[in-house]
Structures are given as C-alpha cells and as structure tokens.
Design a protein around this motif. Structure first.
Motif, short mmCIF file in Angstrom:
data_model
loop_
_atom_site.label_atom_id
_atom_site.label_comp_id
_atom_site.label_asym_id
_atom_site.label_seq_id
_atom_site.Cartn_x
_atom_site.Cartn_y
_atom_site.Cartn_z
N PRO A 14 27.32 6.80 68.90
CA PRO A 14 26.84 6.89 70.10
C PRO A 14 27.68 7.02 71.29
N ILE A 15 27.33 7.42 72.45
CA ILE A 15 27.93 7.60 73.58
C ILE A 15 27.69 6.50 74.59
N SER A 16 28.51 5.79 75.35
CA SER A 16 27.96 4.65 76.26
C SER A 16 27.06 5.36 77.29
N PRO A 17 26.03 4.75 77.76
CA PRO A 17 25.07 5.22 78.80
C PRO A 17 25.78 4.87 80.04
N HIS A 18 26.73 4.14 79.98
CA HIS A 18 27.65 3.72 81.19
C HIS A 18 28.87 4.58 81.60
N THR A 19 28.82 5.59 80.95
CA THR A 19 30.13 6.62 81.01
C THR A 19 30.39 7.13 82.50
N GLU A 20 29.55 7.56 83.07
CA GLU A 20 29.62 8.43 84.42
C GLU A 20 30.33 7.35 85.42
N ARG A 21 29.28 6.26 85.59
CA ARG A 21 29.99 5.14 86.74
C ARG A 21 31.23 4.68 86.49
N ARG A 23 33.54 6.13 84.76
CA ARG A 23 34.44 7.31 85.06
C ARG A 23 35.01 7.41 86.22
N GLU A 24 34.27 6.91 87.22
CA GLU A 24 34.46 7.08 88.66
C GLU A 24 35.46 5.77 89.25
N LEU A 25 35.08 4.63 88.54
CA LEU A 25 35.92 3.47 88.80
C LEU A 25 37.26 3.69 88.36
N HIS A 26 37.15 4.50 87.02
CA HIS A 26 38.49 4.42 86.24
C HIS A 26 39.30 5.25 87.18
N LEU A 27 38.90 6.41 87.45
CA LEU A 27 39.88 7.31 88.19
C LEU A 27 40.28 6.98 89.39
N SER A 47 41.28 17.04 82.76
CA SER A 47 41.07 17.85 81.76
C SER A 47 40.91 17.26 80.30
N TRP A 48 41.83 16.07 80.34
CA TRP A 48 41.69 15.55 78.92
C TRP A 48 40.52 14.67 78.76
N ASP A 49 39.90 14.25 79.67
CA ASP A 49 38.40 13.41 79.90
C ASP A 49 38.62 12.07 78.84
N LEU A 50 39.72 11.40 79.08
CA LEU A 50 39.87 10.05 78.18
C LEU A 50 38.66 9.34 78.58
N PRO A 51 37.80 9.37 79.71
CA PRO A 51 36.64 8.32 79.70
C PRO A 51 35.74 8.82 78.62
N GLN A 52 35.41 9.98 78.33
CA GLN A 52 34.65 10.24 77.07
C GLN A 52 35.25 9.62 75.86
N ALA A 53 36.55 9.78 75.60
CA ALA A 53 37.07 9.00 74.61
C ALA A 53 36.62 7.60 74.51
N ALA A 54 36.96 7.16 75.47
CA ALA A 54 36.64 5.43 75.29
C ALA A 54 35.09 5.14 75.33
N ALA A 55 34.34 6.07 75.99
CA ALA A 55 32.94 5.75 75.82
C ALA A 55 32.30 6.33 74.55
N ARG A 56 33.17 6.92 73.53
CA ARG A 56 32.48 7.19 72.42
C ARG A 56 33.14 6.21 71.05
N THR A 57 34.29 5.81 71.68
CA THR A 57 34.81 4.88 70.77
C THR A 57 34.38 3.39 70.78
N TYR A 58 33.86 2.87 72.11
CA TYR A 58 33.47 1.72 72.57
C TYR A 58 32.08 1.88 73.11
N PRO A 59 31.04 2.28 72.34
CA PRO A 59 30.15 2.92 73.25
C PRO A 59 29.17 1.62 73.53
#
Length: 355
Positions: A14-21, A23-27, A47-59
């Motif tokens: 799965p992917i974390s439901p907290h991804t977008e918020r 991502r904002e704080l991370h950037l 373009s790398w979208d590392l937040p997606q990688a973290a959200a998928r590997t630690y959902p």
C-alpha cells in the motif's frame, strides 16, 4: 526501455494516506537545511519523487514519522549523487563525509558533527529522531548496517577513481553492500514501533531472506537505472558488467539481468515460506510472532514499494536536459554540492578545545 521493464511480484504494497501532507513538510525541510539550493536542483529533486518511495516502503508510519523517513531518504539519495567517479580529490571528500555519517549514531545524542556540511548536519538531526524510543540492540543493528553501506559506497568511489574494472563476482559482492537494504529493512521496525526478536534476527533463515531481498532489489534497481548510469558513464551497473563479462549485446545483457533478478525473487519467496516453521521451532509466543510477521511485511514493502516507485520516478528517466543532464555528463547526479559548508571551501572540521 529498462525503466519500463516489469517483474511479476506476487504481492502488493500500500501507499501511506499521509503522503501529500508529509511531502509538503519534507520539501520545506530539504530547502531549509540547504540540501537542495538551486531552482534547477529542486526541479531535478522533485522529479525523483522520493516522498512516494518512502510512502510505499513505510506505508504504516505515523504522519510525523513519515516526514522523518522522507527526510532520511533525501540524505541517502543526495549523498549518493555527490560522487564523481573521475576525481580522486572528490573520493577523499566523500570518504571524509562518509566516516562522519558512520560515526554520528555512536555518539551521545545531540553531539554536533565533527565534519560540518549540509549532509552531516541533517543526518545528525534525523538520527536523533530515527533512534528515539528504540532499544540499544536496534540502534546498534541499524548503525552497523548503515556503516557497512556507507563504507561500501566509499570503496565504490575509490574503485571508480582508480579506474579499476570489477569482474562479475566482484561486482555482485559490492552491489550487495551498496544497495543499502539491510538498514532500510531495519527502519521498517522503527516506522511501526516494533522490533523483531533478537533470536530471529540471528537466525540463518532471516539472514538469508534479507540477503535475497537485497539481491532482488539491487538487480531491479540496476535494470531500471541503466540509462541514467549509461549517461553518467558509471560502470557500476549489473547490465554493464554482464555485457563486459559475457561479451554480449546490450539487449542480451538486459535479458540476463532480468533472469538473475527473477532467480533472486524466487529464492526470497521460497525462504519466506519457511518462516512459520522457524517461529514454531523457536517457540515464539503470539507477540513475538506478530513482530516477525511485521518484519517480513517490511521486507515485502521494500521489494514491492521500491519497484513501484522505480517505474515512475524521474530519477531513472531515459532522457534528460538542462543542468541535471550536464551534471550527469560530468559523472555527478546532483546539481548542488553538499559536501562543502554552505559558506566554506572544504568540509569544515569542528575544533575541539582542550580543557
């Protein structure tokens, strides 16, 4: 073509439901810490979208922990992109910073880094959060895995700077260490606040599973990142090594790499099927078995989550232009230099006073 190649992984992540918020704080954190400074660097990083990688590997991480894990991802990937395979001076700088990154987890919390640059300062901050609430056993396990990963990367840089060409077996041994999966799997425990029992971590089956997972992920990553590494002139890629080792065409080398990847994946799945029997043999109670199941789930999330991200990330895009492409052509993946102090000329070493 390589980034578009797919594998038949028989489970989902799965992917974390907290991804977008998150991502904002991370950037905001990445910019504030000076890890991405230029506009061209930020475009490349986005373009790398590392937040997606973290959200998928630690959902299943909490919203706060997901931000922390995204921050940690940025350090690992951005440090990797500071390597210049054609410069011995750069290899020395990478080694100095890597030694500091290795040392930080073994110092008392809050100790400022001796070598100060954006990467070390940010890691000191992240480590205090990552280690919070975890046992000394887990901290030592993570720090050991992290240290071996960074030491392997330092070796890789020196090998490139010396012009040494690795044979097939030498490359596989090095890649198993540079892929960095062991500490990433350790972090899965931190992401959900549990720990796999020590007796299980020491068991041959668990050790073999982690190796098989690392091999699977390393091979997939090398296939998906092939075009990027070809642009950089980076010889440390499975397809490139197979092509030289066997004297095959590029297409035949890709086919051989895919076959090897599938073999490693099958090996992992076969080992995973033995986990219930291992738990039975060790006499684990219900809570311990639950921790083991979560640990196995963490490995699965890394295999599948990293794969799903790799198919989409711009980091492995077949074509690039602008400053990012120019940096890659010089043997660098990053636009901004992160091994220098933000206002200095070399990695600053903190002066200790003698009392």
């Amino acid at each position: 073509m390589p980034q578009e190649l797919t594998f038949a992984i028989p489970f989902q992540s799965p992917i974390s439901p907290h991804t977008e918020r998150a991502r904002e704080l991370h950037l905001r954190w990445v910019r504030d810490r000076g890890l991405v400074r230029s506009e061209s660097g930020m475009r490349e990083y986005l373009s790398w979208d590392l937040p997606q990688a973290a959200a998928r590997t630690y959902p299943y991480a909490s919203p706060e922990d997901l931000v922390m894990l995204m921050n940690w991802f940025s350090l690992a990937f951005l440090f990797d992109d500071q390597f210049d395979a054609n410069s011995s001076d750069r290899a020395d700088r990478v080694a100095e910073v890597a030694r500091e990154l290795i040392t930080i987890p073994f110092r008392p919390g809050g100790t400022p880094p001796d070598v100060e640059c954006p990467i070390t300062l940010a890691w000191s901050e992240v480590w205090s959060q990552l280690s919070d609430g975890m046992t000394e056993s887990w901290c030592n396990r993570f720090a050991g895995s992290w240290g071996r990963f960074l030491a392997a990367h330092t070796s890789e840089v020196r090998i490139s700077a010396s012009g040494t060409v690795l044979d097939f077996d030498e490359y596989l041994a090095l890649r198993r260490r540079t892929v960095g999966i062991h500490h990433s799997i350790d972090a899965a425990e931190r992401s959900r606040r549990f720990e796999v029992p020590v007796v299980v971590q020491a068991h041959e089956l668990m050790r073999d599973m982690r190796v098989a997972a690392a091999d699977t992920i390393a091979c997939m990553n090398d296939i998906h990142s092939l075009e990027r590494e070809e642009r950089r002139g980076d010889p440390h890629n499975l397809v490139t090594v197979i092509r030289k080792h066997l004297g095959t065409s590029r297409g035949e080398a890709i086919d051989a790499a895919v076959k090897l990847t599938n073999q490693y994946l099958e090996r992992y799945l076969e080992l995973e099927s033995r986990v219930p029997q291992m738990c039975e043999n060790l006499g684990l109670d219900a809570s311990e078995r639950c921790a083991v199941e979560r640990g196995v789930e963490g490995i699965r999330h890394w295999i599948r989550g990293n794969y799903d991200w790799a198919l989409e990330t711009g980091r492995y895009a077949a074509e690039k232009s602008g400053p990012a492409a120019e940096a890659e052509s010089r043997g660098q993946g990053g636009v901004d230099d992160l091994l220098l102090p933000r206002s200095g000329v070399g990695p600053a070493r903190r002066q200790h006073q003698t009392v």
